[in-house]
Design an enzyme around this catalytic site. Structure first.
Site, PDB file in Angstrom:
ATOM      1  CG  ASN A  13      -1.762   1.060   1.547  1.00 52.22           C
ATOM      2  OD1 ASN A  13      -1.568   2.238   0.648  1.00 52.22           O
ATOM      3  ND2 ASN A  13      -2.637   1.257   2.353  1.00 52.22           N
ATOM      4  NE  ARG A  94      -5.059   3.248  -0.810  1.00 52.66           N
ATOM      5  CZ  ARG A  94      -5.029   4.542   0.163  1.00 52.66           C
ATOM      6  NH1 ARG A  94      -3.743   4.827   0.520  1.00 52.66           N
ATOM      7  NH2 ARG A  94      -5.793   5.510   0.040  1.00 52.66           N
ATOM      8  CG  HIS A 185      -9.536   7.212   2.361  1.00 57.64           C
ATOM      9  ND1 HIS A 185      -9.901   8.635   2.734  1.00 57.64           N
ATOM     10  CD2 HIS A 185      -8.185   7.230   2.196  1.00 57.64           C
ATOM     11  CE1 HIS A 185      -8.445   9.162   2.979  1.00 57.64           C
ATOM     12  NE2 HIS A 185      -7.615   8.439   2.728  1.00 57.64           N
ATOM     13  NE  ARG A 246      -4.007  14.514   0.324  1.00 56.76           N
ATOM     14  CZ  ARG A 246      -4.362  13.280   0.441  1.00 56.76           C
ATOM     15  NH1 ARG A 246      -5.466  13.038  -0.103  1.00 56.76           N
ATOM     16  NH2 ARG A 246      -3.583  12.345   0.944  1.00 56.76           N
ATOM     17  CD  GLU A 390      -6.757   1.840   4.043  1.00 54.78           C
ATOM     18  OE1 GLU A 390      -5.974   2.349   4.889  1.00 54.78           O
ATOM     19  OE2 GLU A 390      -6.895   2.787   2.914  1.00 54.78           O
TER      20      GLU A 390
END
Ligand code: ADP
Length: 405
Positions: A13, A94, A185, A246, A390
């Site tokens: 990932n 991912r 996500h 961000r 994840e």
């Protein structure tokens, strides 16, 4: 060594500022190896990993990039696990953005690599990093080259209604150029949503929840009757909540102002909004939430940054309540911040008492840290912290695709 070792998946990932990796059995969920490289591109990049219960930590160097970090994992970490590596049946990656062409998890071939490259402008911080990981794994492990699988963050959002995914700009920008909300996500939102349906003993298809994934990147999703009906990230992962570096939502005219009045060019503005804004921009010090948690009560800039973060988050949660068709089963916090920072949950929920949210301070502060569980009072709407995984979700999807072949 476990004699039943088989059908293991290696998961990579590659995030914007960190790389997570794992080797696990997607069926019994046993994790043999898990680790993370943190602080890429910063003065001290380090790696921590856990192999069969033993923890390791090493400094990799300074200003380390994705390629160097993945090579470090391959050269220094994986060789220790030769027995495990022999039992790998696939590699799951991912990938943040599938662009206009890829809608679901898929085996990687040259066409898929091209499509991920085509979507770089939709996820400029992420897709290039994802591609680095994919290309290195294909090159270094030729026997598994055809067993690399891409799991897309955007897949979860394919069923959003156009009222959510269209922007109010001329329609042909969507039709001709694919400009729409894609979300990100998705793997995490989907994973915690399924966990919630198990906890609540409710069919996924009748689940109404709002999920807040709060990490370096952060997003909120509204899930109604098991379908994601809106999410805060947009064409790119820049829109929505305040994030580590961000900006999240802003008036688009700020970009014109920066360009016309401040003579910043488009590349500079893109860099500022993606890498110099959010918590880092507001505080001028850090994007790491551990810093804000420690300094919230002592430093003005830390308090200001966290308050803005929670203000934005509570606005999204309130708005998404209107999409729930008169019933909310639960509100979920997940991700590095959502799982580990009681302060954020407290400050956000304190803004939502009008909507029926009341936090249980004891549960929030002491019981739940780093674990999953209920944090709301019995008189409140249900609020859970659910640890995301994840890597497990990617491994399970990868295994499904490989065993289908
Ligand atoms: P991503 O996957 O987007 O890189 P994570 O979900 O790993 O992000 O979350 C990273 C964020 O979570 C960082 O801001 C980090 O400071 C914060 N975080 C992680 N663990 C803790 C902790 N134990 N206490 C406070 N903050 C934490």
């Amino acid at each position: 060594m476990d004699k039943k070792l088989k059908n293991l998946i290696f998961v990579l990932n590659c995030g914007s500022s960190s790389i997570k990796f794992a080797i696990l059995n997607p069926n019994n969920e046993k994790k043999y190896l898990s680790g993370v490289v943190e602080c890429l591109f910063l003065s001290e990049t380090y790696i921590t990993w856990q192999f069969l219960g033993i923890k390791y930590k090493k400094k990799i160097g300074s200003n380390i990039n994705h390629q160097e970090a993945v090579n470090f994992i391959i050269d220094q970490v994986l060789p220790q696990e030769k027995d495990i590596f022999k039992n790998l049946i696939g590699i799951g990656h991912r990938v943040v953005h599938g662009g206009t062409k890829i809608k679901k998890t898929t085996l990687i071939d040259n066409n898929i690599i091209q499509y991920i490259e085509d979507a770089v402008s939709f996820a400029p911080l992420h897709n290039p990093a994802n591609l680095i990981g994919i290309k290195i794994m294909i090159e270094k492990y030729p026997s598994l080259a055809k067993k690399n699988v891409a799991v897309f963050d955007t897949s979860f959002y394919q069923d959003m209604p156009e009222t959510s995914f269209l922007y109010a700009i001329p329609y042909n920008f969507y039709k001709e150029h694919g400009i729409r909300r894609y979300g990100a996500h998705g793997t995490s939102h989907n994973y915690v949503a399924h966990k919630t349906s198990i906890i609540l003993n409710k069919k996924f298809s009748s689940l109404n929840i709002i999920t807040c994934h709060l990490g370096n990147g952060a997003s909120v999703s509204a899930i109604c009757n098991g379908i994601c009906v809106d999410t805060s990230m947009g064409l790119t992962p820049l829109e929505g909540l305040v994030m580590g570096t961000r900006s999240g939502d802003l008036d688009p005219s700020i970009i014109f102002f920066m360009n016309k009045q401040l003579n910043l060019n488009i590349d500079e503005i893109e860099m500022i909004l993606n890498k110099k804004s959010g918590l880092l921009g507001l505080s001028g010090i850090s994007s790491d939430f551990r810093y804000f948690e420690k300094n919230y009560n002592h430093k003005k800039h830390a308090k200001r940054s966290v308050d803005i973060f929670c203000h934005r988050l509570s606005k999204y949660i309130s708005a998404y309540m209107s999409l729930m068709e008169n019933r909310l089963d639960a509100l979920i916090f997940t991700g590095g911040i959502g799982e580990n920072v009681p302060l954020i949950r407290e400050l956000t929920l304190s803004r939502l008492s009008l909507l029926g949210f009341n936090i249980d301070h004891e549960l929030n502060l002491y019981t739940i840290r780093g674990k999953s569980g209920l944090i709301s009072k019995s008189t409140s709407r249900s609020v859970f912290v659910i640890a995301t995984d994840e890597e497990l979700a990617i491994a399970q999807e990868t295994s499904n695709i490989i065993s289908r072949k």
